[in-house]
Design an enzyme around this catalytic site. Structure first.
Site, PDB file in Angstrom:
ATOM      1  N   VAL A  23       3.297  17.819  -9.874  1.00  0.00           N
ATOM      2  CA  VAL A  23       2.696  17.135  -8.253  1.00  0.00           C
ATOM      3  C   VAL A  23       3.702  16.274  -7.548  1.00  0.00           C
ATOM      4  O   VAL A  23       4.167  16.095  -6.570  1.00  0.00           O
ATOM      5  CB  VAL A  23       1.904  16.168  -9.393  1.00  0.00           C
ATOM      6  CG1 VAL A  23       1.483  15.166  -7.934  1.00  0.00           C
ATOM      7  CG2 VAL A  23       0.769  16.622  -9.907  1.00  0.00           C
ATOM      8  N   PHE A 163      -5.265  16.941  -6.434  1.00  0.00           N
ATOM      9  CA  PHE A 163      -5.530  17.851  -6.693  1.00  0.00           C
ATOM     10  C   PHE A 163      -5.209  18.832  -6.363  1.00  0.00           C
ATOM     11  O   PHE A 163      -6.046  20.027  -6.075  1.00  0.00           O
ATOM     12  CB  PHE A 163      -7.402  17.684  -5.859  1.00  0.00           C
ATOM     13  CG  PHE A 163      -7.689  16.800  -5.639  1.00  0.00           C
ATOM     14  CD1 PHE A 163      -8.613  16.071  -6.766  1.00  0.00           C
ATOM     15  CD2 PHE A 163      -8.075  15.243  -4.588  1.00  0.00           C
ATOM     16  CE1 PHE A 163      -9.889  15.084  -7.571  1.00  0.00           C
ATOM     17  CE2 PHE A 163      -8.702  13.916  -4.724  1.00  0.00           C
ATOM     18  CZ  PHE A 163      -9.758  14.551  -6.247  1.00  0.00           C
ATOM     19  N   PHE A 263     -14.584  28.863 -10.231  1.00  0.00           N
ATOM     20  CA  PHE A 263     -14.699  28.081 -11.828  1.00  0.00           C
ATOM     21  C   PHE A 263     -16.066  29.079 -12.378  1.00  0.00           C
ATOM     22  O   PHE A 263     -16.317  27.945 -13.695  1.00  0.00           O
ATOM     23  CB  PHE A 263     -14.447  26.313 -11.844  1.00  0.00           C
ATOM     24  CG  PHE A 263     -13.147  26.382 -11.136  1.00  0.00           C
ATOM     25  CD1 PHE A 263     -11.968  26.487  -9.800  1.00  0.00           C
ATOM     26  CD2 PHE A 263     -12.375  26.157 -12.526  1.00  0.00           C
ATOM     27  CE1 PHE A 263     -11.400  26.753  -9.728  1.00  0.00           C
ATOM     28  CE2 PHE A 263     -11.145  26.108 -11.821  1.00  0.00           C
ATOM     29  CZ  PHE A 263     -10.461  26.442 -10.576  1.00  0.00           C
ATOM     30  N   LEU A 264     -16.323  29.580 -12.205  1.00  0.00           N
ATOM     31  CA  LEU A 264     -17.457  30.558 -12.950  1.00  0.00           C
ATOM     32  C   LEU A 264     -17.501  31.933 -13.626  1.00  0.00           C
ATOM     33  O   LEU A 264     -18.163  32.312 -14.602  1.00  0.00           O
ATOM     34  CB  LEU A 264     -18.906  30.615 -12.653  1.00  0.00           C
ATOM     35  CG  LEU A 264     -19.585  29.912 -11.797  1.00  0.00           C
ATOM     36  CD1 LEU A 264     -21.274  30.204 -10.884  1.00  0.00           C
ATOM     37  CD2 LEU A 264     -20.557  28.386 -12.900  1.00  0.00           C
ATOM     38  N   ALA A 266     -16.173  33.163 -16.973  1.00  0.00           N
ATOM     39  CA  ALA A 266     -16.362  33.010 -18.741  1.00  0.00           C
ATOM     40  C   ALA A 266     -14.659  34.543 -18.930  1.00  0.00           C
ATOM     41  O   ALA A 266     -13.989  35.205 -18.161  1.00  0.00           O
ATOM     42  CB  ALA A 266     -16.935  34.080 -19.102  1.00  0.00           C
ATOM     43  N   CYS A 274      -3.962  19.946 -17.184  1.00  0.00           N
ATOM     44  CA  CYS A 274      -5.035  18.756 -16.187  1.00  0.00           C
ATOM     45  C   CYS A 274      -5.644  18.629 -17.175  1.00  0.00           C
ATOM     46  O   CYS A 274      -6.728  18.220 -17.978  1.00  0.00           O
ATOM     47  CB  CYS A 274      -4.530  19.489 -15.542  1.00  0.00           C
ATOM     48  SG  CYS A 274      -3.453  18.978 -13.948  1.00  0.00           S
ATOM     49  N   LYS A 277      -6.142  17.623 -20.984  1.00  0.00           N
ATOM     50  CA  LYS A 277      -6.057  16.450 -21.400  1.00  0.00           C
ATOM     51  C   LYS A 277      -6.780  15.347 -20.338  1.00  0.00           C
ATOM     52  O   LYS A 277      -7.296  14.251 -20.815  1.00  0.00           O
ATOM     53  CB  LYS A 277      -4.450  16.427 -20.571  1.00  0.00           C
ATOM     54  CG  LYS A 277      -4.172  15.224 -19.758  1.00  0.00           C
ATOM     55  CD  LYS A 277      -2.746  15.361 -19.809  1.00  0.00           C
ATOM     56  CE  LYS A 277      -2.688  15.102 -17.896  1.00  0.00           C
ATOM     57  NZ  LYS A 277      -2.658  13.787 -16.922  1.00  0.00           N
ATOM     58  N   ARG A 341       2.033  25.445 -20.772  1.00  0.00           N
ATOM     59  CA  ARG A 341       1.557  24.667 -21.112  1.00  0.00           C
ATOM     60  C   ARG A 341      -0.157  23.908 -21.867  1.00  0.00           C
ATOM     61  O   ARG A 341      -0.662  24.643 -20.623  1.00  0.00           O
ATOM     62  CB  ARG A 341       1.711  23.281 -20.841  1.00  0.00           C
ATOM     63  CG  ARG A 341       2.949  22.864 -20.973  1.00  0.00           C
ATOM     64  CD  ARG A 341       3.141  21.570 -20.125  1.00  0.00           C
ATOM     65  NE  ARG A 341       3.259  21.916 -18.736  1.00  0.00           N
ATOM     66  CZ  ARG A 341       3.037  21.310 -17.656  1.00  0.00           C
ATOM     67  NH1 ARG A 341       3.675  19.768 -17.860  1.00  0.00           N
ATOM     68  NH2 ARG A 341       2.533  21.629 -16.359  1.00  0.00           N
TER      69      ARG A 341
HETATM   70  C1  UDX Z   1      -6.646  22.037 -12.517  1.00  0.00           C
HETATM   71  C2  UDX Z   1      -7.156  21.703 -11.534  1.00  0.00           C
HETATM   72  O1  UDX Z   1      -7.835  22.719 -10.601  1.00  0.00           O
HETATM   73  C3  UDX Z   1      -6.383  20.504  -9.718  1.00  0.00           C
HETATM   74  O2  UDX Z   1      -7.859  20.577  -8.371  1.00  0.00           O
HETATM   75  C4  UDX Z   1      -6.209  19.341 -10.756  1.00  0.00           C
HETATM   76  O3  UDX Z   1      -5.098  18.627  -9.890  1.00  0.00           O
HETATM   77  C5  UDX Z   1      -5.075  20.363 -11.766  1.00  0.00           C
HETATM   78  O4  UDX Z   1      -5.594  20.294 -12.385  1.00  0.00           O
HETATM   79  P1  UDX Z   1      -4.875  24.020 -12.749  1.00  0.00           P
HETATM   80  O5  UDX Z   1      -4.223  23.400 -14.015  1.00  0.00           O
HETATM   81  O6  UDX Z   1      -3.562  24.300 -11.702  1.00  0.00           O
HETATM   82  O7  UDX Z   1      -5.567  22.870 -11.621  1.00  0.00           O
HETATM   83  O8  UDX Z   1      -5.083  25.551 -12.603  1.00  0.00           O
HETATM   84  P2  UDX Z   1      -7.103  25.599 -12.030  1.00  0.00           P
HETATM   85  O9  UDX Z   1      -6.542  26.736 -11.702  1.00  0.00           O
HETATM   86  O10 UDX Z   1      -7.550  24.154 -11.702  1.00  0.00           O
HETATM   87  O11 UDX Z   1      -7.754  26.630 -14.028  1.00  0.00           O
HETATM   88  C6  UDX Z   1      -7.275  25.676 -15.141  1.00  0.00           C
HETATM   89  C7  UDX Z   1      -8.060  26.266 -15.425  1.00  0.00           C
HETATM   90  O12 UDX Z   1      -9.108  27.189 -16.188  1.00  0.00           O
HETATM   91  C8  UDX Z   1      -6.932  27.873 -16.771  1.00  0.00           C
HETATM   92  O13 UDX Z   1      -6.515  28.163 -17.750  1.00  0.00           O
HETATM   93  C9  UDX Z   1      -7.947  28.981 -15.682  1.00  0.00           C
HETATM   94  O14 UDX Z   1      -7.241  30.716 -15.992  1.00  0.00           O
HETATM   95  C10 UDX Z   1      -9.303  28.922 -15.950  1.00  0.00           C
HETATM   96  N1  UDX Z   1      -9.809  29.098 -15.238  1.00  0.00           N
HETATM   97  C11 UDX Z   1     -10.458  28.892 -14.082  1.00  0.00           C
HETATM   98  C12 UDX Z   1     -11.375  29.687 -15.955  1.00  0.00           C
HETATM   99  O15 UDX Z   1     -11.397  29.933 -16.781  1.00  0.00           O
HETATM  100  N2  UDX Z   1     -12.332  30.445 -15.257  1.00  0.00           N
HETATM  101  C13 UDX Z   1     -12.182  30.308 -13.912  1.00  0.00           C
HETATM  102  O16 UDX Z   1     -13.521  30.506 -13.675  1.00  0.00           O
HETATM  103  C14 UDX Z   1     -11.322  29.074 -13.201  1.00  0.00           C
END
Ligand code: UDX
Length: 468
Positions: A23, A163, A263-264, A266, A274, A277, A341
C-alpha cells in the site's frame, strides 16, 4: 494556524508516506504521479536503498517502470531517516503493517511508532492520514499519541482507507472506484480534497464520512467480499453432490445487479495479507464491542474447509497420497502477484506433503517467495517440469497461463492423466478430449477408466525436466 483554502486546484503538495509495503509504495508512486512532492520512508534501510535505485521489493504489474519514472521526475524520493522524511510534510500517510496477533486482534505497534515519529519530527499543521487497515477507534489512539509525544504540535488526524488489489494496485489507485475520506475537521477535509483534486477533477467519486465510519468501512468491504467467496465455496460442496455447476449458479446469481458476479468464484478460498486478517480483526472488534459476529468466524472456517476439500479431492483422485508425485501449479495467493502470504496454495502444499506426497510446485512469479516461506518445497521452472512423472496435477492459483497449458504435452509427461482443478481454470471439454480424469470444483468430475497415460518413460521425464 491559517485554515483557509489556498488558491489553485491541482497544486503541488508535500506528502510523506511512512511504510513502503504494498500500500505504501503504491501510494508513494500514485501521489507522485498526481503531481505532488513525495518522500517515502521505511525503517528497513535495505528496502530504502533498493527503492532509491528504482527496485520495488515485490512484483506488481507496471510498478517498477512507474517508480523509475517518478524518481527521475524529481517528485519522488526515499529516506531511511524519519526526521528527514517528515520535516516538510503537509500530509503524512501511515501505511505500516497491521498484522494479526494470534487472537486475531490487529497488532498496532507500528501505527504507534509512526504516530510517535510524526509527533517528534512533523511540522505544525500536518494532517496525519491512516491508510493502513485499522480497527475503528484507532485514530483516537493516534491522536492521543501525537498529543502526548509532541510539544504543542498542531495536527489533525484522518482516515483514507485504500482499496487497491495486488496485481492491479497501480491502476486501482489511479482509477479508484471511490476515494473514502474519514475526517472530523474542515482543515483536514480541505487539505485532502486538494490532495485528491487531480482524481476528483477526472470524475472519481469522493465519499466523506466521519473517521470511525471510514475505518469500519474498509473492514466491512473486505469481510463482505470474503463472505461472497465462502458462500460460493459452500455452494460448490452442494453442487458437487447435487450434480449442479457452481460456475453456472454464480453466473445466474451474479446477473442480478443486487448481487453482482464478482468474487463469486468458488475454488481454494481466499488468502493474501488482507482478507484473512481483516475478517479476524472485524470479528475481534465486534466481540470487543460486545457483539458476537458469528457469521465472520463461519466465513473463515469455510475458507479453511476449501483447502481441506481440495486435499480430499486429490485423495479421491489418486487413492493414497503417500508416495505419489503431485504437481502443484500456482503458489501465489492469487494470480498477478509473487505474494504467498496466507496463500491457500501453500496451505494445500503443506497438507499434501504432510500426507506423504512427493510435491513439486510451479508458479510463474512466486517461486522465490514460496521457497522462502517453505524452504523444503521443490519448485520447478515450468509447469511441465513440475508435472513430469506426476500422478496428479493440482491447479491452485488462477494464473491465465494455466488456461493455455498444452494438455497433450502434459498428459505425455505425467504418470497418471489426472487433474484436480481447484480454481476451475481449465476448459472441461478440452480436458475431456485430452483424456484426463478431471476433478473441478463445484462441478461434476470427469472420470476416465484410462489411467495409463503413456508412454511415461525415464526419457519423457528427463525431456520434460529439461524443457525448463
Ligand atoms: C483485497 C481487496 O480486494 C482490496 O480491495 C483490499 O484493499 C486488499 O484486499 P487482494 O488481497 O489484493 O485485495 O486480493 P483480491 O483480489 O481481493 O483476492 C483475495 C483472495 O480471494 C485471493 O486469494 C483470490 O484468489 C480469492 N478470490 C477472489 C476467490 O477465491 N474467489 C473470487 O471470486 C475472488
Amino acid at each position: 494556524m491559517a485554515r483557509q483554502r489556498r488558491p489553485g486546484v491541482n497544486e503541488r503538495m508535500k506528502v510523506t508516506v511512512i511504510g513502503t509495503g504494498h500500500v505504501g509504495l503504491v501510494t508513494c508512486v500514485t501521489m507522485s504521479m498526481l503531481g505532488h512532492d513525495v518522500v517515502g520512508t521505511d525503517m528497513d534501510q535495505e528496502k530504502v536503498a533498493l527503492l532509491r535505485r528504482g527496485i520495488p521489493p515485490f512484483f506488481e504489474e507496471g510498478l517498477e517502470q512507474a517508480l523509475r519514472a517518478e524518481l527521475t521526475s524529481g517528485r519522488l524520493a526515499f529516506s531511511g531517516e524519519p526526521a528527514d522524511a517528515l520535516r516538510d510534510a503537509e500530509v503524512v500517510f501511515i501505511c505500516v503493517g497491521t498484522p494479526a496477533r494470534s487472537d486475531g486482534e490487529a497488532n498496532l505497534i507500528a501505527m504507534e511508532g509512526a504516530a510517535r515519529d510524526v509527533a517528534h519530527h512533523g511540522r505544525d499543521g500536518v494532517v496525519v492520514v491512516e491508510k493502513s487497515t485499522v480497527p475503528a477507534g484507532t485514530s483516537e489512539r493516534v491522536r492521543l499519541t501525537l498529543t502526548r509525544e509532541s510539544r504543542g504540535l498542531r495536527f489533525d488526524v484522518a482516515s483514507n482507507p485504500e482499496f487497491l488489489r495486488e496485481g492491479t494496485a497501480l491502476a486501482d489507485s489511479l482509477r479508484p472506484d471511490r476515494i473514502v475520506l474519514g475526517v472530523q475537521s474542515d482543515w483536514a477535509r480541505d487539505v485532502l480534497r486538494r490532495l485528491y483534486a487531480p482524481l476528483t477533477d477526472q470524475g472519481h467519486e469522493l465519499l466523506e464520512t466521519d473517521i470511525a465510519t471510514a475505518e469500519l468501512a474498509k473492514h466491512a468491504a473486505n469481510a463482505f467480499l470474503a463472505m461472497k467467496i465462502s458462500f460460493s465455496n459452500g455452494l460448490a460442496r452442494i453442487c458437487e453432490r447435487a450434480g449442479a455447476d457452481v460456475v453456472a449458479v454464480a453466473d445466474v446469481m451474479g446477473s442480478d445487479p443486487r448481487i453482482g458476479r464478482a468474487f463469486l468464484n468458488a475454488g481454494l478460498g481466499y488468502g493474501g495479507y488482507c482478507f484473512p486478517k481483516d475478517v479476524a480483526a472485524l470479528d475481534r472488534l465486534a466481540s470487543r464491542l460486545g457483539y458476537d459476529f458469528r457469521l465472520l468466524r463461519e466465513v473463515s472456517r469455510m475458507n479453511d474447509e476449501a483447502v481441506e476439500a481440495a486435499a480430499a479431492k486429490v485423495h479421491e483422485a489418486v487413492w493414497n497420497i503417500e508416495g505419489k508425485r503431485i504437481a502443484l501449479l500456482g503458489l501465489a495467493f492469487k494470480a498477478g502477484t509473487d505474494d504467498v502470504r496466507f496463500s491457500p496454495a501453500l496451505q494445500l502444499a503443506e497438507r499434501l506433503v504432510s500426507a506423504g506426497a512427493d510435491l513439486h510446485g510451479y508458479d510463474p512469479r512466486a517461486a522465490d517467495t514460496a521457497r522462502e516461506e517453505l524452504p523444503d518445497l521443490n519448485v520447478s521452472d515450468t509447469a511441465y517440469a513440475a508435472a513430469a512423472g506426476a500422478h496428479c496435477v493440482v491447479i491452485a492459483t488462477e494464473w491465465p497461463e494455466f488456461r493455455d497449458l498444452d494438455l497433450a504435452r502434459l498428459r505425455e509427461v505425467m504418470a497418471y492423466p489426472v487433474i484436480v482443478d481447484a480454481r476451475n481454470v481449465l476448459d472441461r471439454e478440452a480436458v475431456a478430449r485430452a483424456g484426463f480424469a478431471y476433478y473441478p470444483t463445484g462441478r461434476t468430475a470427469i472420470l476416465t477408466t484410462d489411467v495409463t497415460a503413456g508412454p511415461v518413460s525415464v526419457e519423457a521425464v528427463a525431456v520434460a525436466s529439461g524443457a525448463a
